[in-house]
Design an enzyme around this catalytic site. Structure first.
Site, mmCIF file in Angstrom:
data_model
loop_
_atom_site.group_PDB
_atom_site.id
_atom_site.type_symbol
_atom_site.label_atom_id
_atom_site.label_comp_id
_atom_site.label_asym_id
_atom_site.label_seq_id
_atom_site.Cartn_x
_atom_site.Cartn_y
_atom_site.Cartn_z
ATOM 1 C CE LYS A 1 -3.735 1.545 2.288
ATOM 2 N NZ LYS A 1 -4.646 1.452 4.048
ATOM 3 C CB SER B 1 -8.117 3.346 3.154
ATOM 4 O OG SER B 1 -7.290 2.998 4.126
ATOM 5 C CB SER C 1 -7.920 0.824 6.032
ATOM 6 O OG SER C 1 -8.989 1.527 5.207
HETATM 7 N N1 GLN Z 1 -12.651 3.643 6.421
HETATM 8 C C1 GLN Z 1 -12.779 4.185 7.742
HETATM 9 C C2 GLN Z 1 -12.138 5.210 7.544
HETATM 10 O O1 GLN Z 1 -12.610 6.297 6.471
HETATM 11 C C3 GLN Z 1 -11.686 3.073 8.192
HETATM 12 C C4 GLN Z 1 -10.101 3.352 7.283
HETATM 13 C C5 GLN Z 1 -9.292 2.978 7.689
HETATM 14 O O2 GLN Z 1 -9.283 2.132 8.380
HETATM 15 N N2 GLN Z 1 -8.025 3.219 7.367
HETATM 16 O O3 GLN Z 1 -12.007 5.946 8.425
#
Ligand code: GLN
Length: 508
Positions: free
Chosen positions: A80, A155, A179
């Protein structure tokens, strides 16, 4: 015989060890898949082919010399784009980091290199890891390999899509509120977010520091255990790193669950009176029955404060983000808006941030700054932290009765591109089952437990006690042995029900 890149890391490890394949051949097969699918998948932001060739050749040479190599030497890896990579641009999906080339590797990147993993590229992600669909990336959307009209989740959507399309063998992601697990669920692969502090975050771009954790996304549970062996361990450069030694996680991979107590969490199956999608609920209940057949004692448990997880998260995470993101000022990293037109340095900061950050990141910075501001701190941040304590206590109580907790990873299968981009709250709700786990700093895992009638993967979430990764791996492995979900590959599905899959033609 499948193409080399369709195999798992442990299968490749065996072939490489017996010299039935070389790291160069595995890399070539993986790059061929990338060439074949990237046009319609867009999982990668950057490919590191030359460096990968050098790394693969080095592994082959060491093996030819008869050296004893680590288990995953020669296995392709995607990162990532949140992990700092020495000499390789790291953008975190944001325009404000465009052109930022870190002078050092993140701890996990060092560990992967030491273990001979071959870096093939950096994957797409929601900007600063804020999002659940990878649609918040400043550099375009990634598609779900099972249906190109749908999101891969987020994400870490690029990492999950690449693993599912076999355009990498293993991938790394980060998980602040889901994420790793949610994209793994949407793409039909395995994702494990370990206990907070189990893996170093040195060199990982910070989002919400009391929640962020690194983890792997893989094609099956054994690969997940092998990756945890590479990643877990103490790092003095991260003050939240846990000093406890990391075990050999592959020892947890046994095929029975005698004596294990498994609790299905009521609040994971229903949020504020609304149940998860029917097919998701059915697949999860089916999995619980399977656990029972494998020797586990299964029951249901309620954790009432889980209902507050989303509002609590959307105070704590933006508050911490507003502080972490203050460093992007046009001076220290990456992008700066050209000075002409800026009257003074404050104006330069303002313009840089206005051009450099996308709308979701701006929304979070504003929310967080407000929640931390004088006069509001007690009402918002402090109150949220107190409720977070209640959520943790619910977990502690549940773990007095059960060894692992289960539920869906997400209430739905992957949704359509664009379906939730206009409605941030609807987007936030897709993490309703994953966010509570970060609140408790607990290990959580997603693995495939079925497919919807229209062929989209469904994820099962397992949650463990602090440092209880082995219990998760054990349950996941025993379950996986009884299914073939992990053997299905997105690109071997031909066009069906109007779905366009990543390689919509007969393949391997
Ligand atoms: N979808 C969640 C957010 O928007 C979690 C994102 C994540 O785990 N980085 O913050």
């Amino acid at each position: 015989m499948s193409a080399l890149n369709d195999l798992t890391a442990h299968e490749l490890s065996e072939l490489l060890g017996k010299r039935e394949a070389s790291a160069r051949e595995v890399l070539e097969a993986t790059c061929a898949r990338i060439d074949e699918v990237e046009d319609n998948l867009a999982a990668y932001l950057l490919l590191t082919r030359e460096e990968a060739e050098r790394q693969a050749s080095a592994v082959d040479e060491r093996r030819a010399r008869g050296e004893d190599l680590p288990a995953l030497a020669g296995v392709p890896l995607a990162l990532k784009d949140i992990f700092c990579t020495k000499g390789i641009e790291t953008t975190c999906g944001s325009r404000i980091l465009k052109g930022f080339v870190p002078p050092y590797d993140a701890d996990v990147v060092e560990r992967c290199r030491e273990n001979g993993l071959v870096l093939v590229g950096k994957t797409n992600m929601d900007e600063f890891a804020m999002g659940s669909s990878t649609e918040n990336s400043a550099f375009g959307v990634t598609h779900n390999p099972w249906d190109l009209e749908r999101v891969p989740g987020g994400s870490s959507g690029g990492s999950a899509a690449a693993a599912a399309a076999s355009s990498t063998i293993v991938a790394l992601g980060t998980d602040t509120g889901g994420s790793i697990r949610q994209p793994a669920s949407f793409c039909g692969v395995v994702g494990l977010k370990p206990t907070y502090g189990r893996i170093s975050r040195y060199g990982v771009v910070a989002f919400a520091s009391s929640l962020d954790q690194v983890g792997a996304i893989t094609k099956d549970v054994r690969d997940c255990a092998l990756m945890l062996n590479v990643l877990a361990g103490h790092d003095p450069r991260d003050s939240t790193s846990i000093a406890a030694p990391a075990p050999d996680y592959t020892r947890a991979l046994v095929s029975e669950l005698a004596g294990m107590r498994v609790g299905l969490v009521k609040e994971f199956m229903e949020y504020q009176g609304v149940g998860v999608d029917r097919e998701v609920g059915a697949a999860v209940r089916g999995a619980v029955e399977r656990f029972h057949e494998l020797g586990a004692e299964c029951g249901e448990v309620s954790l009432p404060h889980l209902n507050y997880s989303i509002p609590v998260y959307y105070l704590i995470a933006p508050a911490e983000a507003s502080s972490n993101l203050a460093r992007y000022d046009g001076v220290q990293y990456g992008y700066r808006t050209p000075e002409e037109g800026a009257a003074d340095i404050i104006e330069m900061y303002r313009k840089t941030r206005d051009d450099g950050f996308g709308p979701e990141v701006k929304r979070r910075i504003m929310l967080g700054t407000y929640a931390l501001s004088a006069g509001y701190y007690d009402a918002y941040y402090l109150k949220a932290s107190q409720v977070r304590g209640l959520i943790r206590r619910d977990f502690d109580r549940a773990f007095e009765q059960y060894d692992i907790l289960v539920g869906p990873t997400s209430p739905t299968v992957a949704f359509r591109l664009g379906e939730k981009t206009e409605d941030p709250i609807a987007m936030y709700l897709s993490d309703v089952c994953t966010i509570p786990v970060n609140m408790g700093g607990l290990p959580g895992m997603s693995l495939p437990c079925g497919f919807s009638p229209d062929g989209m993967p469904i994820g099962l979430q397992l949650v463990g006690r602090s440092l209880g990764e082995e219990a998760l791996l054990r349950a996941a492995y025993a379950f996986e042995q009884t299914t073939d979900f992990h053997r299905r590959r997105a690109h071997s599905v031909r066009e069906r029900n109007g779905r366009r899959c990543v390689v919509a033609r007969a393949s391997a």
